[in-house]
Design a protein around this motif. Structure first.
Motif, PDB file in Angstrom:
ATOM      1  N   MET A 186       0.945  -1.228  -0.095  1.00 23.15           N
ATOM      2  CA  MET A 186       0.010   0.047  -0.192  1.00 23.15           C
ATOM      3  C   MET A 186       0.956   1.261  -0.124  1.00 23.15           C
ATOM      4  SD  MET A 186      -2.887  -1.162   2.627  1.00 23.15           S
ATOM      5  CE  MET A 186      -3.754   0.403   2.730  1.00 23.15           C
ATOM      6  N   LEU A 187       1.744   0.999   0.815  1.00 20.44           N
ATOM      7  CA  LEU A 187       2.910   2.568   0.654  1.00 20.44           C
ATOM      8  C   LEU A 187       3.544   2.681  -0.736  1.00 20.44           C
ATOM      9  CD1 LEU A 187       4.425   1.937   4.335  1.00 20.44           C
ATOM     10  CD2 LEU A 187       3.017   3.994   3.520  1.00 20.44           C
ATOM     11  N   ASP A 188       3.958   1.574  -1.170  1.00 19.23           N
ATOM     12  CA  ASP A 188       4.614   1.454  -2.400  1.00 19.23           C
ATOM     13  C   ASP A 188       3.623   2.113  -3.483  1.00 19.23           C
ATOM     14  OD1 ASP A 188       6.895   0.785  -1.557  1.00 19.23           O
ATOM     15  OD2 ASP A 188       6.564  -1.437  -2.166  1.00 19.23           O
ATOM     16  N   TYR A 189       2.162   1.771  -3.345  1.00 19.67           N
ATOM     17  CA  TYR A 189       1.304   2.053  -4.502  1.00 19.67           C
ATOM     18  C   TYR A 189       1.129   3.617  -4.133  1.00 19.67           C
ATOM     19  CZ  TYR A 189      -3.179   1.997  -7.012  1.00 19.67           C
ATOM     20  OH  TYR A 189      -4.025   2.200  -7.993  1.00 19.67           O
ATOM     21  N   MET A 190       1.006   4.024  -2.846  1.00 17.39           N
ATOM     22  CA  MET A 190       0.663   5.457  -3.025  1.00 17.39           C
ATOM     23  C   MET A 190       1.975   6.234  -3.231  1.00 17.39           C
ATOM     24  SD  MET A 190      -1.341   5.241   0.957  1.00 17.39           S
ATOM     25  CE  MET A 190      -1.555   6.964   1.243  1.00 17.39           C
ATOM     26  N   GLN A 191       3.128   5.927  -2.756  1.00 16.44           N
ATOM     27  CA  GLN A 191       4.220   6.762  -3.269  1.00 16.44           C
ATOM     28  C   GLN A 191       4.133   6.845  -4.794  1.00 16.44           C
ATOM     29  OE1 GLN A 191       6.182   7.711  -0.678  1.00 16.44           O
ATOM     30  NE2 GLN A 191       7.583   8.892  -1.996  1.00 16.44           N
ATOM     31  N   TYR A 192       4.004   5.741  -5.439  1.00 13.26           N
ATOM     32  CA  TYR A 192       4.344   5.571  -6.631  1.00 13.26           C
ATOM     33  C   TYR A 192       3.293   6.954  -7.411  1.00 13.26           C
ATOM     34  CZ  TYR A 192       2.788   4.351 -11.517  1.00 13.26           C
ATOM     35  OH  TYR A 192       2.607   4.253 -13.071  1.00 13.26           O
ATOM     36  N   TYR A 200       2.038   9.318  -5.976  1.00 13.27           N
ATOM     37  CA  TYR A 200       2.414  10.712  -5.237  1.00 13.27           C
ATOM     38  C   TYR A 200       3.688  11.274  -6.263  1.00 13.27           C
ATOM     39  CZ  TYR A 200       3.894  14.103  -2.196  1.00 13.27           C
ATOM     40  OH  TYR A 200       4.653  15.393  -1.758  1.00 13.27           O
ATOM     41  N   ASP A 201       4.667  10.308  -6.530  1.00 13.14           N
ATOM     42  CA  ASP A 201       5.811  10.688  -7.228  1.00 13.14           C
ATOM     43  C   ASP A 201       5.810  11.156  -8.665  1.00 13.14           C
ATOM     44  OD1 ASP A 201       7.235  10.737  -4.843  1.00 13.14           O
ATOM     45  OD2 ASP A 201       8.160   8.623  -5.158  1.00 13.14           O
ATOM     46  N   SER A 202       4.918  10.109  -9.342  1.00 12.95           N
ATOM     47  CA  SER A 202       5.166  10.215 -10.704  1.00 12.95           C
ATOM     48  C   SER A 202       3.528  11.118 -11.477  1.00 12.95           C
ATOM     49  CB  SER A 202       5.017   8.872 -11.225  1.00 12.95           C
ATOM     50  OG  SER A 202       6.104   7.990 -10.716  1.00 12.95           O
ATOM     51  N   ASN A 203       2.789  10.970 -10.527  1.00 15.72           N
ATOM     52  CA  ASN A 203       1.427  11.404 -11.355  1.00 15.72           C
ATOM     53  C   ASN A 203       0.882  12.690 -10.685  1.00 15.72           C
ATOM     54  OD1 ASN A 203       1.035   9.126 -13.373  1.00 15.72           O
ATOM     55  ND2 ASN A 203       1.394   7.934 -11.461  1.00 15.72           N
ATOM     56  N   PHE A 204       1.533  13.459 -10.427  1.00 11.74           N
ATOM     57  CA  PHE A 204       1.024  14.777  -9.704  1.00 11.74           C
ATOM     58  C   PHE A 204       0.259  15.474 -10.490  1.00 11.74           C
ATOM     59  CE2 PHE A 204       1.481  19.229  -8.347  1.00 11.74           C
ATOM     60  CZ  PHE A 204       0.709  18.867  -6.891  1.00 11.74           C
ATOM     61  N   LYS A 205       0.688  15.631 -12.074  1.00 16.62           N
ATOM     62  CA  LYS A 205      -0.360  16.312 -13.029  1.00 16.62           C
ATOM     63  C   LYS A 205      -1.669  15.692 -12.996  1.00 16.62           C
ATOM     64  CE  LYS A 205       3.534  17.998 -15.637  1.00 16.62           C
ATOM     65  NZ  LYS A 205       4.243  17.787 -16.922  1.00 16.62           N
ATOM     66  N   LEU A 206      -1.655  14.217 -12.929  1.00 20.57           N
ATOM     67  CA  LEU A 206      -2.931  13.401 -12.822  1.00 20.57           C
ATOM     68  C   LEU A 206      -3.857  13.872 -11.781  1.00 20.57           C
ATOM     69  CD1 LEU A 206      -4.406  11.284 -14.635  1.00 20.57           C
ATOM     70  CD2 LEU A 206      -3.336   9.750 -13.141  1.00 20.57           C
ATOM     71  N   TYR A 207      -3.050  13.906 -10.623  1.00 18.99           N
ATOM     72  CA  TYR A 207      -4.035  14.614  -9.605  1.00 18.99           C
ATOM     73  C   TYR A 207      -4.738  15.734  -9.825  1.00 18.99           C
ATOM     74  CZ  TYR A 207      -1.696  11.165  -6.852  1.00 18.99           C
ATOM     75  OH  TYR A 207      -0.922   9.729  -6.104  1.00 18.99           O
ATOM     76  N   LEU A 208      -3.998  16.730 -10.436  1.00 14.37           N
ATOM     77  CA  LEU A 208      -4.454  18.093 -10.537  1.00 14.37           C
ATOM     78  C   LEU A 208      -5.641  17.982 -11.722  1.00 14.37           C
ATOM     79  CD1 LEU A 208      -4.203  21.078  -9.986  1.00 14.37           C
ATOM     80  CD2 LEU A 208      -2.171  21.171 -11.816  1.00 14.37           C
ATOM     81  N   LEU A 209      -5.262  17.047 -12.696  1.00 12.82           N
ATOM     82  CA  LEU A 209      -6.377  17.035 -13.858  1.00 12.82           C
ATOM     83  C   LEU A 209      -7.560  16.503 -13.385  1.00 12.82           C
ATOM     84  CD1 LEU A 209      -4.153  15.993 -16.896  1.00 12.82           C
ATOM     85  CD2 LEU A 209      -5.364  18.288 -16.524  1.00 12.82           C
ATOM     86  N   THR A 210      -7.243  15.473 -12.517  1.00 14.42           N
ATOM     87  CA  THR A 210      -8.580  14.738 -11.738  1.00 14.42           C
ATOM     88  C   THR A 210      -9.410  15.814 -10.930  1.00 14.42           C
ATOM     89  OG1 THR A 210      -7.341  12.664 -11.873  1.00 14.42           O
ATOM     90  CG2 THR A 210      -9.337  12.659 -10.319  1.00 14.42           C
ATOM     91  N   PHE A 211      -8.797  16.596  -9.887  1.00 17.73           N
ATOM     92  CA  PHE A 211      -9.248  17.759  -9.154  1.00 17.73           C
ATOM     93  C   PHE A 211     -10.111  18.706 -10.077  1.00 17.73           C
ATOM     94  CE2 PHE A 211      -9.115  21.760  -7.164  1.00 17.73           C
ATOM     95  CZ  PHE A 211      -9.693  21.355  -5.911  1.00 17.73           C
ATOM     96  N   ILE A 212      -9.406  19.263 -11.474  1.00 21.67           N
ATOM     97  CA  ILE A 212     -10.219  20.086 -12.006  1.00 21.67           C
ATOM     98  C   ILE A 212     -11.545  19.434 -12.737  1.00 21.67           C
ATOM     99  CG2 ILE A 212      -9.986  21.436 -14.322  1.00 21.67           C
ATOM    100  CD1 ILE A 212      -6.989  21.688 -13.427  1.00 21.67           C
TER     101      ILE A 212
END
Length: 570
Positions: free
Chosen positions: A540-546, A548-560
């Motif tokens: 679970m930690l590895d998954y969350m870290q993945y 967090y580290d590689s897909n910050f833009k995806l988080y932003l696009l998902t939020f928008i």
């Protein structure tokens, strides 16, 4: 350290013996109690009993121990950690002393566990495969008795205390005390190596000979007999004597028969100890607890001397224990031979030696008791077998040709070994008469017909002659062993008990423990338990870290995206 330990133990044994005789004369006992804590209405009390029985037995233990430690100075001459060896032996003596003066099952358990643990350390002292196997067999066989005592401690919680002497008057029609007595009998049978727990006693010969002298005379193997002597009123009330009588007679018979087919010096003496333990158990089962205690003390004296003489021979023969390699030792070691023969004759019940006073009295009481023909025959046949293997051992070691190697040079010049043997020689000769006058100031009145009165000495003489014939006709005896190999193997291997014990221990509890450990602790328990949870959290930690580290833009696009959807909807 040997000399200091010898002096302290010897002095202490003398003082305790004088105090024990005084208490015996005035019929006096002391209870010392102090409460440690109170648990659910049950007081956990530390209790000590100082009466003539505990004091005299403890003085004997310390006397033999002091001479054994002094004897070890020469016998263990090549030992680098001599102080460690002495400390382990002193721990052994302390555990036995603690057991002797405890009338409380909890403190008895502590002394009992100390004996078991330290005996394991002493049996594996030489650190080879044979010693490890013998040590494990000894330890696991005695664990059964430990578990029985633990169960009895748990059941005695119903009485509100563990001091069994206080409950002698309340044990009639008590199911709890009936069960406790059964458990105590089981514990005594394991410690005193009664059938079917006999196989550990000859195996424990892997220990150094001074330790064997101590174990077989007054400590580990006698702990069970001593415990049953203390519990003897319960044996009579609950009528468990018949079972103990049968087991003791079978043990005595089996050990005497096996010793006549044995060629290892220490194993023959170990089987003789087993035979005497069967004698003590059986006479105790008939209700003669004082007589069993008397024989316990007499046996301790001559058996310690017998082992010391055997150790002297082994030490001089460069650690060879096979009696077929001995012969004409009397020409080279006269002092050892005298002590050895005196202790052997005492074991056989030779008149006016220590063993005679107890053994003759026991056999005469057997003649007067209400027992059946089977028990009577087993008693006297086992007595004849004792004389037989003693005379066979005497013939092989003292007479005949020199069967050892020509470069062996041996003599009686060792001061420490000779000192220990001479001191024990005196008590092996005079100890029986002294104890009989002390313990039985009013003698037993025994009236028997001539044929029963002379039966004991007749059986001993015929047994000795039979042992002589076995030794003399060794060629015929070897042919007998070859022609009737199955019978000889059965009798000489203690009725296959060592094989059964080791197979039962290795295949039932140990194999079950191994597979349980493999399946549960290292298997399902590990996958579903600690290791499984650890792997889940790491994943679970590895998954969350993945993310967090590689897909910050995806988080932003998902939020928008979600904000846009909400804006359209509302």
């Amino acid at each position: 350290m040997c000399s200091l330990s010898f002096f302290c133990l010897f002095l202490l044994s003398t003082l305790i013996f004088i105090l024990g005789i005084y208490y015996l004369m005035i019929d006096y006992s002391i209870f010392i109690e102090w409460e440690l804590f109170n648990l659910n209405g049950s007081m956990v009390v530390m209790t000590l009993i100082l009466d003539w029985m505990s004091l005299i037995f403890m003085s004997f233990v310390m006397y033999i121990s002091s001479l054994v430690i002094y004897y070890s100075e020469d016998y263990m001459v090549g030992e680098k950690n001599m102080n460690r060896f002495i400390m382990i032996v002193l721990m052994f003596i302390f555990s036995m002393g603690f057991l002797i003066i405890s009338p409380n099952l909890v403190s008895i358990r502590l002394g009992w566990d100390g004996l078991g643990l330290v005996s394991y350390c002493l049996v594996i002292y030489y650190q080879n495969v044979k010693s490890y196997s013998a040590g494990m067999l000894t330890f696991l066989s005695n664990r059964l008795g430990d578990v029985a005592i633990l169960f009895s401690i748990a059941w005695m919680l119903n009485f509100g205390g563990w001091n069994y002497i206080y409950y002698y008057d309340f044990i009639l029609n008590s199911f709890e005390m009936k069960l406790i007595t059964m458990l105590i009998i089981l514990a005594a049978m394991t410690s005193s190596a009664q059938i079917p727990f006999s196989s550990w006693l000859p195996a424990a010969m892997a220990a150094p000979t001074p330790v064997s002298a101590l174990v077989h005379s007054s400590t580990l193997v006698t702990a069970g007999v001593y415990l049953l002597i203390r519990f003897s009123p319960m044996l009579i009330i609950y009528n468990y004597g018949w079972f103990l009588l049968l087991v003791g007679c079978m043990t005595m018979f089996m050990a005497g028969l096996g010793a006549n087919y044995e060629f290892d010096l220490k194993s023959i003496i170990a089987l003789s100890t087993l035979s005497q333990l069967g004698l003590m158990m059986s006479i105790l089962a008939m209700g003669y607890s004082k007589l069993a205690f008397f024989h316990l003390l007499c046996h301790a004296l001559f058996k310690a001397l017998l082992f010391m003489c055997a150790g002297s021979m082994i030490h001089n023969l460069k650690d060879s224990q096979d009696i077929r390699f001995m012969g004409s030792i009397v020409n080279f070691m006269p002092l050892t031979s005298i002590c050895f023969n005196v202790s052997s004759l005492s074991l056989c019940g030779m008149p006016f030696l220590a063993g005679f006073y107890s053994k003759d009295l026991i056999l005469e009481m057997v003649c007067m008791s209400w027992i059946n023909c089977l028990i009577f025959l087993m008693y006297f046949f086992s007595t004849g077998l004792t004389a037989s293997y003693s005379f066979r051992l005497f013939y092989y070691s003292m007479f005949g040709e020199n069967n050892f190697y020509s470069n062996f040079s041996f003599n009686d010049n060792s001061f420490f070994i000779s000192f220990g043997m001479i001191f024990l020689l005196f008590v092996a000769v005079f100890g029986g008469s002294l104890l009989s006058w002390l313990i039985f100031p009013i003698p037993y009145m025994i009236v028997l017909p001539y044929y029963l009165k002379f039966l004991t000495i007749t059986v001993v003489i015929f047994g000795s002659y039979f042992g002589y014939l076995i030794s003399k006709l060794s060629f015929f005896h070897e042919l007998f062993s070859v022609n009737f190999l199955s019978f000889v193997s059965f009798m000489g291997s203690m009725w296959f008990m060592p094989f059964l014990s080791t197979k039962m221990i290795s295949y039932l509890p140990l194999k079950f423990g191994y597979y349980s450990l493999k399946s549960f602790d290292f298997g399902w328990g590990e996958i579903l338990g600690g290791q499984g949870l650890y792997n889940l959290f790491v994943y679970m930690l590895d998954y969350m870290q993945y993310w967090y580290d590689s897909n910050f833009k995806l988080y932003l696009l998902t939020f928008i995206f979600w904000m846009f959807i909400l804006f359209i909807l509302f």
